[in-house]
Design a protein around this motif. Structure first.
Motif, PDB file in Angstrom:
ATOM      1  N   THR A 150       0.539  -1.194   0.137  1.00 15.68           N
ATOM      2  CA  THR A 150      -0.148  -0.113   0.350  1.00 15.68           C
ATOM      3  C   THR A 150       0.804   1.107   0.041  1.00 15.68           C
ATOM      4  N   ILE A 151       1.755   1.384   0.875  1.00 17.28           N
ATOM      5  CA  ILE A 151       2.246   2.558   0.960  1.00 17.28           C
ATOM      6  C   ILE A 151       3.698   2.740  -0.467  1.00 17.28           C
TER       7      ILE A 151
ATOM      8  N   GLN B  68       3.472   1.326  -3.249  1.00 20.75           N
ATOM      9  CA  GLN B  68       2.653   1.997  -4.736  1.00 20.75           C
ATOM     10  C   GLN B  68       2.265   3.905  -4.640  1.00 20.75           C
ATOM     11  N   LEU B  69       2.483   4.661  -3.304  1.00 25.32           N
ATOM     12  CA  LEU B  69       2.962   5.710  -3.654  1.00 25.32           C
ATOM     13  C   LEU B  69       3.756   6.351  -3.665  1.00 25.32           C
ATOM     14  N   HIS B  70       4.073   5.528  -3.033  1.00 24.08           N
ATOM     15  CA  HIS B  70       5.958   6.721  -3.082  1.00 24.08           C
ATOM     16  C   HIS B  70       6.539   6.126  -4.656  1.00 24.08           C
ATOM     17  N   VAL B  71       6.086   4.835  -5.562  1.00 20.54           N
ATOM     18  CA  VAL B  71       6.622   4.634  -6.427  1.00 20.54           C
ATOM     19  C   VAL B  71       6.170   6.112  -7.529  1.00 20.54           C
ATOM     20  N   GLN B  72       4.677   6.231  -6.776  1.00 16.14           N
ATOM     21  CA  GLN B  72       3.812   7.229  -7.714  1.00 16.14           C
ATOM     22  C   GLN B  72       4.531   8.951  -7.187  1.00 16.14           C
TER      23      GLN B  72
ATOM     24  N   SER C  12      -2.244   1.182  -7.713  1.00 14.81           N
ATOM     25  CA  SER C  12      -3.805   1.177  -6.421  1.00 14.81           C
ATOM     26  C   SER C  12      -4.162  -0.255  -6.888  1.00 14.81           C
TER      27      SER C  12
END
Lengths: 357, 308
Positions: free
Chosen positions: B252-253, B255-259, B271
């Motif tokens: 979950t976390i 994928q946000l950092h990848v973005q 997501s």
């Protein structure tokens, strides 16, 4: 549960509506809401608009609302019951109410309908929405002046033109006052998921952002900003109570003036089907009071930008505008057309990463 | 990637994993006793809303946490009566519990919408908290983070090492045999269901009191379903539940950092990653039917009617 409440509310309205249809010549105004009136966001602002109608016209009008109506068959039943119970004008305030509104409107040619954020109209159906991007231009300039790391975190819901327009308006205004600053975007693909919105805010702060702005619906990012000693902007309604130390200002949707004007048109018999896309000039978009943490000179700048947008001297998408690759999209001295705004599918210069499609 | 970023990513992962771990630990015990309760999401929402209500009314976070646990357990007993006493279908009753919990929590929460509250206090140890790397990883979390790990370890011991745990597993594997040798099948299952409800209530409280301290309708946003998937993911083994919860939090976390780093992978795909991971693991596990039979409680989902 929610559906049941909606049905009960509609039934109550139907009974009372029939009973006093003979008794008065008040203009009856109905509202259909997608959420609860106390969501402190979208629906809350529409209900404030309803209250503005009551404040303006007093005894001349009677307003009713049905809250938490789900988008779908339930919506048609609620709208139909409002129409049957003698309402003169009905506001349906969610995109998903578009088709039910059009359908019911066909059967009630003498009732006026107003649908928010949609694009289907009829002789007795108007549409209306707000130029939310004008508010983004104001907060972009504030962010540009207040950032120290020159990275702004932006939490997006879905990569649709409405949200992309907000990101671009924000970035253009940001870089006008601070050409070094850049915007880092994280997409969540949901309008509302407090936990994920908080995680996104943490991610952006970890990656160097010192100001957070969002196009999602919960106050979670504001709370994270407050915890980390960063600043943030609120969404749709004044969110300062959730994080007074972090909250700089919010873009507020103010439907009151529009609702008052449309009800007045019904009373005067001058109502016509229209498409309204209102901005700050008509008061549909406004800024929440600036926090005391906004220095005086920056506050003055923000107020000046507001005044220029209202006067029509400043357009949030005035050229020169370059896309990420540096290609000129809008030349100096020109502004983007509404058509271009409504179909926007690219990032302007200054946004990091690439737009998902 | 610098060390500070890595540490703060790990801290975010711990926070994101905690509600999943709490809810999954409770559901693990429920399922080990042979009962499948799909009402986790509803029980979490009840915990979340009552936790906020009690915290605001008493101005005491501890009262909020306890109320959430009690409310989760009490709410799960509705399900208990339906499936254990009245022998209703467990899948249908569990789904009904989630739908009911979503609606009821919205009604209860109406007066508390838009009211901010103080975050759960965090545990800081003098000197130790300031240690590089280990300090922020081990300290500075809210109390429920420690509770989640403590409870998981306690449940692992209980199921594998204690006499009552052995009985509970026996009830889940073969309720007829357990009944024949004199164990109170229904009573034990009531206990397991209530424990599951209590833990789901705590999971909800972690979301509404620690992660994002406010109440909003449907704020658990599907985490109850992920917790349910975690059990299968972990093939009913406590320590794998722990690993699974942290893996989910990490995805979950991450994928946000990848973005944020601008790595060009479509955000919709990112997501969907945690859910995709569940599906893949389920496929791998299910590909070997013998392995599923070996791990899944044999009586899961079956109603127990003692022979008269």
């Amino acid at each position: 549960m929610k559906e049941l409440l909606g049905v009960v509310a509609a039934a109550v309205i139907a009974v009372f509506g029939a009973a006093d249809a003979f008794a008065q010549d008040k203009v009856k105004v109905g509202f259909v809401y997608v959420g609860p009136v106390d969501d402190f966001g979208w629906t809350f602002r529409h209900d404030e608009g309803r209250k503005a109608i009551e404040a303006e016209f007093g005894d001349q009008v009677e307003t009713t609302f049905v809250e938490s109506v789900s988008e779908g068959p339930d919506a048609e039943r609620v709208i139909r019951q409002l129409a049957e119970s003698g309402h003169d004008i009905i506001f349906t305030t969610s995109f998903g109410f578009m088709n039910p509104t059009i359908k019911v409107a066909k059967d009630f040619p003498n009732v006026k309908f107003e649908h928010a954020t949609g694009f289907k109209r009829a002789d007795n159906v108007s549409t209306y929405s707000g130029r939310f991007y004008e508010g983004r231009a104001v907060i972009g300039a504030i962010a540009g002046k207040m950032t120290e790391s020159n990275i702004i975190g932006y939490i997006g819901a879905f990569p649709i033109p409405e949200v992309v327009r907000g990101i671009n308006a924000f970035t253009i205004a940001l870089r006008k006052v601070n050409p070094e600053a850049e915007v880092k975007v994280v997409w969540l693909n949901t309008w509302f998921n407090p936990g994920q919105e908080a995680d996104a805010a943490k991610t952006l702060l970890d990656q160097g952002a010192d100001i957070i702005t969002q196009h999602t619906d919960s106050p979670a990012p504001l709370q994270v900003a407050a915890e980390r000693g960063a600043f943030a902007f609120g969404q749709a309604s004044d969110n300062s109570q959730f994080a007074p130390e972090a909250h700089l200002t919010s873009i507020i949707d103010d439907w009151g003036p529009y609702y008052v004007e449309r009800v007045r048109a019904v009373i005067d018999g001058t109502w016509e089907s229209e498409d309204t896309w209102g901005g700050m000039d008509v008061g549909m978009i406004a800024m929440a009071p600036y926090a005391s943490t906004v220095p005086d000179d920056i506050r003055a700048m923000a107020e000046e930008i507001e005044a220029q947008i209202i006067a029509g001297d400043l357009h949030a998408f005035a050229g020169p505008i370059n896309d990420q690759a540096g290609n000129e999209i809008v030349a100096a001295g020109e502004v983007m057309s509404d058509e271009q705004l409504l179909t926007m599918d690219f990032y302007v210069e200054g946004v990091q990463g690439s737009l998902p499609n | 990637m610098s060390l500070t970023i890595t540490v703060s990513i790990l801290v975010s992962v711990i926070a994101a994993a905690t509600p999943l771990l709490l809810a999954a630990t409770g559901e693990l015990v429920t399922e080990k006793s042979g009962v499948l309760n799909l009402g986790v999401e509803g029980m979490m929402l009840m915990g979340a809303v009552t936790g906020v209500a009690a915290t605001l009314l008493t101005e005491n976070w501890f009262a909020g946490v306890v109320t959430a646990a009690v409310a989760g357990a009490a709410f799960s007993l509705i399900f208990g009566v339906l499936v254990l006493t009245l022998r209703a279908n467990q899948v249908a009753s569990g789904l009904a519990l989630t739908i009911f919990g979503t609606g009821l929590s919205a009604v209860i929460g109406t007066p508390f919408v838009g009211q901010p509250l103080a975050r759960l206090p965090v545990f800081d140890a003098p000197v130790l908290s300031d240690m590089p790397i280990l300090g922020p990883l081990l300290f500075g979390h809210d109390v429920l983070v420690y509770v989640s790990i403590g409870m998981l370890l306690a449940v692992a011991w209980f199921l594998n090492r204690s006499r009552l745990g052995l009985v509970l597993r026996a009830v889940g594997e073969s309720h007829d045999s357990a009944h024949a040798i004199g164990y109170q099948v229904i009573a034990i299952r009531y206990g397991a269901v209530a424990f599951g409800g209590m833990m789901a209530g705590l999971a909800g409280a972690h979301i509404s009191l620690a992660l994002t301290p406010f109440w909003a309708e449907n704020m658990t946003a599907g985490r109850g379903w992920i917790a349910l998937a975690l059990i299968v993911f972990a093939s009913w083994r406590p320590l794998r539940v722990l690993a699974g919860a942290y893996l989910f939090g990490a995805v979950t976390i991450a994928q946000l950092h990848v973005q944020g780093f601008g790595i060009p992978i479509p955000s919709q795909f990112l997501s969907a990653l945690p859910y995709l991971a569940t599906v893949i693991v389920l496929v791998i596990i299910s590909s070997n039917a013998a392995r599923v039979r070996l791990n899944a409680p044999a009586c899961i989902g079956k109603a127990f009617a003692p022979a008269a």
